[in-house]
Scaffold this motif. Structure first.
Motif, PDB file in Angstrom:
ATOM      1  N   ILE A  52       0.836  -1.202   0.000  1.00 52.29           N
ATOM      2  CA  ILE A  52       0.000   0.000   0.000  1.00 52.29           C
ATOM      3  C   ILE A  52       0.866   1.246   0.000  1.00 52.29           C
ATOM      4  CG2 ILE A  52      -1.672   1.322   1.359  1.00 52.29           C
ATOM      5  CD1 ILE A  52      -2.805  -1.337   2.303  1.00 52.29           C
ATOM      6  N   ILE A  53       1.938   1.240   0.781  1.00 46.69           N
ATOM      7  CA  ILE A  53       2.822   2.402   0.839  1.00 46.69           C
ATOM      8  C   ILE A  53       3.498   2.623  -0.506  1.00 46.69           C
ATOM      9  CG2 ILE A  53       4.923   3.289   1.907  1.00 46.69           C
ATOM     10  CD1 ILE A  53       3.969   2.022   4.528  1.00 46.69           C
ATOM     11  N   LEU A  54       3.940   1.558  -1.161  1.00 42.46           N
ATOM     12  CA  LEU A  54       4.597   1.686  -2.457  1.00 42.46           C
ATOM     13  C   LEU A  54       3.640   2.227  -3.513  1.00 42.46           C
ATOM     14  CD1 LEU A  54       7.206   1.177  -4.045  1.00 42.46           C
ATOM     15  CD2 LEU A  54       6.321  -1.079  -4.572  1.00 42.46           C
ATOM     16  N   VAL A  55       2.420   1.711  -3.555  1.00 37.60           N
ATOM     17  CA  VAL A  55       1.424   2.219  -4.503  1.00 37.60           C
ATOM     18  C   VAL A  55       1.113   3.682  -4.206  1.00 37.60           C
ATOM     19  CG1 VAL A  55      -0.995   2.008  -5.236  1.00 37.60           C
ATOM     20  CG2 VAL A  55       0.411  -0.028  -4.989  1.00 37.60           C
ATOM     21  N   GLY A  56       1.011   4.034  -2.945  1.00 38.31           N
ATOM     22  CA  GLY A  56       0.756   5.425  -2.568  1.00 38.31           C
ATOM     23  C   GLY A  56       1.880   6.359  -2.981  1.00 38.31           C
ATOM     24  N   ILE A  57       3.138   5.932  -2.815  1.00 38.62           N
ATOM     25  CA  ILE A  57       4.281   6.764  -3.207  1.00 38.62           C
ATOM     26  C   ILE A  57       4.288   6.969  -4.716  1.00 38.62           C
ATOM     27  CG2 ILE A  57       6.806   6.809  -3.349  1.00 38.62           C
ATOM     28  CD1 ILE A  57       6.825   5.425  -0.591  1.00 38.62           C
ATOM     29  N   VAL A  58       4.043   5.902  -5.465  1.00 36.82           N
ATOM     30  CA  VAL A  58       4.010   6.024  -6.925  1.00 36.82           C
ATOM     31  C   VAL A  58       2.898   6.973  -7.351  1.00 36.82           C
ATOM     32  CG1 VAL A  58       3.528   4.741  -9.053  1.00 36.82           C
ATOM     33  CG2 VAL A  58       5.086   3.789  -7.348  1.00 36.82           C
ATOM     34  N   LEU A  59       1.715   6.836  -6.772  1.00 36.17           N
ATOM     35  CA  LEU A  59       0.610   7.741  -7.095  1.00 36.17           C
ATOM     36  C   LEU A  59       0.931   9.183  -6.726  1.00 36.17           C
ATOM     37  CD1 LEU A  59      -2.515   5.657  -6.017  1.00 36.17           C
ATOM     38  CD2 LEU A  59      -1.814   6.242  -8.332  1.00 36.17           C
ATOM     39  N   PHE A  60       1.543   9.387  -5.575  1.00 37.66           N
ATOM     40  CA  PHE A  60       1.891  10.738  -5.123  1.00 37.66           C
ATOM     41  C   PHE A  60       2.861  11.402  -6.095  1.00 37.66           C
ATOM     42  CE2 PHE A  60       4.461  13.697  -2.591  1.00 37.66           C
ATOM     43  CZ  PHE A  60       3.459  14.488  -2.057  1.00 37.66           C
ATOM     44  N   VAL A  61       3.911  10.673  -6.483  1.00 34.90           N
ATOM     45  CA  VAL A  61       4.908  11.239  -7.397  1.00 34.90           C
ATOM     46  C   VAL A  61       4.280  11.504  -8.770  1.00 34.90           C
ATOM     47  CG1 VAL A  61       7.070  10.750  -8.596  1.00 34.90           C
ATOM     48  CG2 VAL A  61       6.878  10.263  -6.168  1.00 34.90           C
ATOM     49  N   LEU A  62       3.489  10.557  -9.266  1.00 38.02           N
ATOM     50  CA  LEU A  62       2.850  10.754 -10.567  1.00 38.02           C
ATOM     51  C   LEU A  62       1.881  11.935 -10.562  1.00 38.02           C
ATOM     52  CD1 LEU A  62       2.130   7.115 -11.787  1.00 38.02           C
ATOM     53  CD2 LEU A  62       3.749   8.754 -12.726  1.00 38.02           C
ATOM     54  N   PHE A  63       1.071  12.052  -9.516  1.00 37.19           N
ATOM     55  CA  PHE A  63       0.153  13.187  -9.424  1.00 37.19           C
ATOM     56  C   PHE A  63       0.925  14.504  -9.413  1.00 37.19           C
ATOM     57  CE2 PHE A  63      -3.358  10.453  -7.611  1.00 37.19           C
ATOM     58  CZ  PHE A  63      -4.212  10.673  -8.670  1.00 37.19           C
ATOM     59  N   ASN A  64       2.022  14.562  -8.680  1.00 38.96           N
ATOM     60  CA  ASN A  64       2.809  15.790  -8.637  1.00 38.96           C
ATOM     61  C   ASN A  64       3.388  16.127  -9.999  1.00 38.96           C
ATOM     62  OD1 ASN A  64       3.134  17.332  -6.148  1.00 38.96           O
ATOM     63  ND2 ASN A  64       3.551  15.337  -5.271  1.00 38.96           N
ATOM     64  N   LYS A 104     -10.869   2.989  15.065  1.00 42.44           N
ATOM     65  CA  LYS A 104      -9.933   3.990  15.557  1.00 42.44           C
ATOM     66  C   LYS A 104      -8.505   3.600  15.169  1.00 42.44           C
ATOM     67  CE  LYS A 104      -8.904   6.474  19.808  1.00 42.44           C
ATOM     68  NZ  LYS A 104      -9.206   6.587  21.229  1.00 42.44           N
ATOM     69  N   LYS A 105      -8.195   2.311  15.270  1.00 41.02           N
ATOM     70  CA  LYS A 105      -6.880   1.823  14.879  1.00 41.02           C
ATOM     71  C   LYS A 105      -6.656   2.030  13.383  1.00 41.02           C
ATOM     72  CE  LYS A 105      -5.717  -2.114  16.648  1.00 41.02           C
ATOM     73  NZ  LYS A 105      -5.545  -3.559  16.913  1.00 41.02           N
ATOM     74  N   ILE A 106      -7.695   1.809  12.588  1.00 43.27           N
ATOM     75  CA  ILE A 106      -7.597   2.025  11.144  1.00 43.27           C
ATOM     76  C   ILE A 106      -7.383   3.506  10.842  1.00 43.27           C
ATOM     77  CG2 ILE A 106      -8.962   1.980   9.013  1.00 43.27           C
ATOM     78  CD1 ILE A 106     -10.062  -0.705   9.945  1.00 43.27           C
ATOM     79  N   GLY A 107      -8.031   4.378  11.600  1.00 42.41           N
ATOM     80  CA  GLY A 107      -7.827   5.813  11.418  1.00 42.41           C
ATOM     81  C   GLY A 107      -6.391   6.219  11.680  1.00 42.41           C
ATOM     82  N   TYR A 108      -5.805   5.691  12.748  1.00 44.38           N
ATOM     83  CA  TYR A 108      -4.392   5.981  13.021  1.00 44.38           C
ATOM     84  C   TYR A 108      -3.497   5.423  11.924  1.00 44.38           C
ATOM     85  CZ  TYR A 108      -5.624   7.465  17.747  1.00 44.38           C
ATOM     86  OH  TYR A 108      -6.148   8.114  18.821  1.00 44.38           O
ATOM     87  N   LYS A 109      -3.862   4.261  11.396  1.00 45.93           N
ATOM     88  CA  LYS A 109      -3.061   3.655  10.332  1.00 45.93           C
ATOM     89  C   LYS A 109      -3.125   4.501   9.061  1.00 45.93           C
ATOM     90  CE  LYS A 109      -2.743  -0.819  10.208  1.00 45.93           C
ATOM     91  NZ  LYS A 109      -2.922  -2.260   9.957  1.00 45.93           N
ATOM     92  N   VAL A 110      -4.295   5.051   8.735  1.00 48.91           N
ATOM     93  CA  VAL A 110      -4.422   5.922   7.565  1.00 48.91           C
ATOM     94  C   VAL A 110      -3.521   7.141   7.720  1.00 48.91           C
ATOM     95  CG1 VAL A 110      -6.006   7.486   6.368  1.00 48.91           C
ATOM     96  CG2 VAL A 110      -6.728   5.175   6.890  1.00 48.91           C
ATOM     97  N   ILE A 111      -3.510   7.741   8.898  1.00 44.01           N
ATOM     98  CA  ILE A 111      -2.679   8.921   9.125  1.00 44.01           C
ATOM     99  C   ILE A 111      -1.204   8.563   9.037  1.00 44.01           C
ATOM    100  CG2 ILE A 111      -2.015  10.639  10.848  1.00 44.01           C
ATOM    101  CD1 ILE A 111      -4.975  10.554  11.782  1.00 44.01           C
ATOM    102  N   LEU A 112      -0.810   7.449   9.625  1.00 42.27           N
ATOM    103  CA  LEU A 112       0.586   7.027   9.572  1.00 42.27           C
ATOM    104  C   LEU A 112       1.023   6.741   8.139  1.00 42.27           C
ATOM    105  CD1 LEU A 112       3.167   6.106  11.102  1.00 42.27           C
ATOM    106  CD2 LEU A 112       2.166   3.820  11.104  1.00 42.27           C
ATOM    107  N   TYR A 113       0.210   6.009   7.388  1.00 46.52           N
ATOM    108  CA  TYR A 113       0.546   5.713   5.995  1.00 46.52           C
ATOM    109  C   TYR A 113       0.632   7.003   5.178  1.00 46.52           C
ATOM    110  CZ  TYR A 113      -0.086   0.633   6.379  1.00 46.52           C
ATOM    111  OH  TYR A 113       0.029  -0.684   6.697  1.00 46.52           O
ATOM    112  N   TYR A 114      -0.295   7.917   5.410  1.00 48.33           N
ATOM    113  CA  TYR A 114      -0.289   9.188   4.685  1.00 48.33           C
ATOM    114  C   TYR A 114       1.011   9.941   4.925  1.00 48.33           C
ATOM    115  CZ  TYR A 114      -1.509  13.921   3.344  1.00 48.33           C
ATOM    116  OH  TYR A 114      -1.498  15.151   2.763  1.00 48.33           O
ATOM    117  N   LEU A 115       1.419  10.030   6.178  1.00 48.87           N
ATOM    118  CA  LEU A 115       2.652  10.753   6.483  1.00 48.87           C
ATOM    119  C   LEU A 115       3.867  10.092   5.850  1.00 48.87           C
ATOM    120  CD1 LEU A 115       2.032  11.699  10.222  1.00 48.87           C
ATOM    121  CD2 LEU A 115       1.979  13.211   8.232  1.00 48.87           C
TER     122      LEU A 115
END
Length: 131
Positions: A52-64, A104-115
């Motif tokens: 998930i983190i790798l897909v998110g990084i690729v999407l972030f860089v491509l969007f930018n 609540k745990k999933i919410g913290y995980k979303v924030i951690l992954y986002y950062l």
């Protein structure tokens, strides 16, 4: 006497022939035909899911990179919003929703992954002078 099967999720008694729970619609019998895992599936108990983190990084860089020509001043903001939306949809629709503590745990995980995604993505953009 009618034999019953108890739903593991909501503990409702169902008929032995039932394939899904009458109350919560949870599958009662495992589907043996589906041996393939969904690409977006993840383990909710794991601390980090690098897929998930790798897909998110690729999407972030491509969007930018794509948005630099359209909205130069807001490319980082818009791509950050897109990543947060990606994580929200992923965790909302692909995670088991048992109780408020797990949400609540999933919410913290979303924030951690986002950062993690935004920091690593920004470092990649700065390293290769893409921004």
């Amino acid at each position: 006497m009618v034999s019953t099967i108890i739903c593991p999720k909501c503990k409702t008694k169902n008929s032995k022939k039932a394939e899904i729970c009458y109350k919560c619609k949870n599958p009662l019998k495992p589907n043996k035909k589906s041996g393939k895992k969904n690409f977006l599936s993840f383990n909710p108990e794991s601390r980090f899911d690098f897929k998930i983190i790798l897909v998110g990084i690729v999407l972030f860089v491509l969007f930018n990179v794509l948005l630099l020509n359209v909205v130069y001043d807001y490319a980082m903001l818009v791509s950050g919003f897109a990543i947060m939306l990606f994580l929200y949809v992923l965790f909302k629709y692909y995670s088991p929703q048992d109780d408020s503590a797990s949400m609540k745990k999933i919410g913290y995980k979303v924030i951690l992954y986002y950062l993690v995604i935004v920091i690593v993505g920004a470092l990649i953009l700065l390293t290769f002078n893409l921004f």
